[in-house]
Design a protein around this motif. Structure first.
Motif, PDB file in Angstrom:
ATOM      1  N   PRO A 197       8.050  12.532  -8.954  1.00  0.00           N
ATOM      2  CA  PRO A 197       8.735  13.313  -7.907  1.00  0.00           C
ATOM      3  C   PRO A 197       7.790  14.238  -7.142  1.00  0.00           C
ATOM      4  N   GLU A 198       6.767  14.754  -7.805  1.00  0.00           N
ATOM      5  CA  GLU A 198       5.838  15.653  -7.117  1.00  0.00           C
ATOM      6  C   GLU A 198       4.915  14.930  -6.135  1.00  0.00           C
ATOM      7  N   ASP A 199       4.968  13.611  -6.101  1.00  0.00           N
ATOM      8  CA  ASP A 199       4.223  12.855  -5.079  1.00  0.00           C
ATOM      9  C   ASP A 199       4.983  12.804  -3.754  1.00  0.00           C
ATOM     10  N   THR A 200       6.214  13.288  -3.750  1.00  0.00           N
ATOM     11  CA  THR A 200       7.008  13.286  -2.523  1.00  0.00           C
ATOM     12  C   THR A 200       6.325  14.120  -1.446  1.00  0.00           C
ATOM     13  N   GLY A 243     -15.222  11.184  16.673  1.00  0.00           N
ATOM     14  CA  GLY A 243     -14.149  12.106  16.370  1.00  0.00           C
ATOM     15  C   GLY A 243     -13.335  11.655  15.181  1.00  0.00           C
ATOM     16  N   ARG A 244     -12.534  12.569  14.655  1.00  0.00           N
ATOM     17  CA  ARG A 244     -11.622  12.266  13.555  1.00  0.00           C
ATOM     18  C   ARG A 244     -10.222  12.117  14.140  1.00  0.00           C
ATOM     19  N   TYR A 245      -9.624  10.983  13.839  1.00  0.00           N
ATOM     20  CA  TYR A 245      -8.304  10.667  14.353  1.00  0.00           C
ATOM     21  C   TYR A 245      -7.299  10.634  13.201  1.00  0.00           C
ATOM     22  N   TRP A 246      -6.045  11.017  13.520  1.00  0.00           N
ATOM     23  CA  TRP A 246      -4.971  11.083  12.530  1.00  0.00           C
ATOM     24  C   TRP A 246      -3.812  10.192  12.935  1.00  0.00           C
ATOM     25  N   GLY A 247      -3.143   9.650  11.939  1.00  0.00           N
ATOM     26  CA  GLY A 247      -1.897   8.961  12.170  1.00  0.00           C
ATOM     27  C   GLY A 247      -0.741   9.939  12.260  1.00  0.00           C
ATOM     28  N   GLN A 248       0.454   9.395  12.491  1.00  0.00           N
ATOM     29  CA  GLN A 248       1.630  10.234  12.696  1.00  0.00           C
ATOM     30  C   GLN A 248       2.323  10.587  11.380  1.00  0.00           C
ATOM     31  N   GLY A 249       1.949   9.922  10.310  1.00  0.00           N
ATOM     32  CA  GLY A 249       2.522  10.213   9.004  1.00  0.00           C
ATOM     33  C   GLY A 249       3.637   9.262   8.622  1.00  0.00           C
ATOM     34  N   THR A 250       3.773   9.057   7.318  1.00  0.00           N
ATOM     35  CA  THR A 250       4.865   8.240   6.783  1.00  0.00           C
ATOM     36  C   THR A 250       5.432   8.958   5.558  1.00  0.00           C
ATOM     37  N   GLN A 251       6.746   9.010   5.465  1.00  0.00           N
ATOM     38  CA  GLN A 251       7.415   9.758   4.400  1.00  0.00           C
ATOM     39  C   GLN A 251       7.472   8.924   3.118  1.00  0.00           C
ATOM     40  N   VAL A 252       7.073   9.539   2.021  1.00  0.00           N
ATOM     41  CA  VAL A 252       7.247   8.963   0.692  1.00  0.00           C
ATOM     42  C   VAL A 252       8.130   9.903  -0.113  1.00  0.00           C
ATOM     43  N   THR A 253       9.227   9.370  -0.613  1.00  0.00           N
ATOM     44  CA  THR A 253      10.153  10.153  -1.417  1.00  0.00           C
ATOM     45  C   THR A 253      10.319   9.487  -2.773  1.00  0.00           C
ATOM     46  N   VAL A 254      10.051  10.249  -3.835  1.00  0.00           N
ATOM     47  CA  VAL A 254      10.178   9.738  -5.192  1.00  0.00           C
ATOM     48  C   VAL A 254      11.349  10.459  -5.846  1.00  0.00           C
ATOM     49  N   SER A 255      12.407   9.713  -6.079  1.00  0.00           N
ATOM     50  CA  SER A 255      13.627  10.325  -6.597  1.00  0.00           C
ATOM     51  C   SER A 255      14.504   9.270  -7.238  1.00  0.00           C
ATOM     52  N   SER A 256      15.236   9.687  -8.262  1.00  0.00           N
ATOM     53  CA  SER A 256      16.191   8.780  -8.891  1.00  0.00           C
ATOM     54  C   SER A 256      17.578   8.961  -8.277  1.00  0.00           C
ATOM     55  N   VAL A 296      -1.867   4.009  12.916  1.00  0.00           N
ATOM     56  CA  VAL A 296      -0.444   3.835  12.636  1.00  0.00           C
ATOM     57  C   VAL A 296      -0.262   3.521  11.154  1.00  0.00           C
ATOM     58  N   GLU A 297       0.488   4.394  10.471  1.00  0.00           N
ATOM     59  CA  GLU A 297       0.780   4.194   9.049  1.00  0.00           C
ATOM     60  C   GLU A 297       2.092   3.429   8.884  1.00  0.00           C
ATOM     61  N   SER A 298       2.212   2.754   7.753  1.00  0.00           N
ATOM     62  CA  SER A 298       3.451   2.077   7.380  1.00  0.00           C
ATOM     63  C   SER A 298       3.514   1.975   5.864  1.00  0.00           C
ATOM     64  N   GLY A 299       4.707   1.655   5.365  1.00  0.00           N
ATOM     65  CA  GLY A 299       4.857   1.396   3.945  1.00  0.00           C
ATOM     66  C   GLY A 299       5.545   2.490   3.159  1.00  0.00           C
ATOM     67  N   GLY A 300       5.852   3.606   3.813  1.00  0.00           N
ATOM     68  CA  GLY A 300       6.543   4.662   3.091  1.00  0.00           C
ATOM     69  C   GLY A 300       7.988   4.299   2.802  1.00  0.00           C
ATOM     70  N   GLY A 301       8.656   5.153   2.033  1.00  0.00           N
ATOM     71  CA  GLY A 301      10.052   4.910   1.722  1.00  0.00           C
ATOM     72  C   GLY A 301      10.500   5.676   0.507  1.00  0.00           C
ATOM     73  N   LEU A 302      11.665   5.280  -0.001  1.00  0.00           N
ATOM     74  CA  LEU A 302      12.250   5.899  -1.182  1.00  0.00           C
ATOM     75  C   LEU A 302      11.977   5.016  -2.395  1.00  0.00           C
ATOM     76  N   VAL A 303      11.482   5.606  -3.457  1.00  0.00           N
ATOM     77  CA  VAL A 303      11.174   4.855  -4.667  1.00  0.00           C
ATOM     78  C   VAL A 303      11.563   5.690  -5.877  1.00  0.00           C
TER      79      VAL A 303
END
Length: 120
Positions: free
Chosen positions: A87-90, A107-120, A5-12
């Protein structure tokens, strides 16, 4: 079963920082490599950073000097510290882990993903 489980993403804003976390839980005996990937719309998923169980790391050229991967083995957690964001890190950021379960399954396990948006 193993869950990530990932966390910590957001708009920056450009130049800002974020810290992503990914916690692995379930029937875990041991964890080998852990990594962060990202995928932007219309692009292939790409490796951002990887860390071995012993702490060795490698990074994509595009994030070297700006991102730092670390892990806490006692907490089955991997982190991605992201500085000087552009911005290209979005992207959607995904963690994965190479896990040996208590039932001796590897096995290799994956999380569900967290969105990171870099924008002014």
């Amino acid at each position: 079963q193993v869950q990530l489980v990932e966390s910590g993403g957001g708009l920056v804003q450009p130049g800002g920082s974020l810290r992503l976390s990914c916690v692995a839980s379930g029937s875990i005996f041991s964890i080998g490599n852990m990594a962060w990937y990202r995928q932007a719309p219309g692009k292939e998923r790409e490796l951002v950073a990887r860390i071995t169980s012993g702490g060795s790391t490698n990074y994509a050229n595009s994030v070297k000097g700006r991102f730092t991967i670390s892990r806490d083995n006692a907490k089955n957690t991997v982190y991605l510290h992201m500085n000087s964001l552009k911005p290209e890190d979005t992207s959607v950021y995904y963690c994965n882990a190479d896990v040996v379960t208590r039932h001796a399954y590897s096995g290799r396990y994956w999380g569900q993903g967290t969105q990171v948006t870099v924008s002014s």
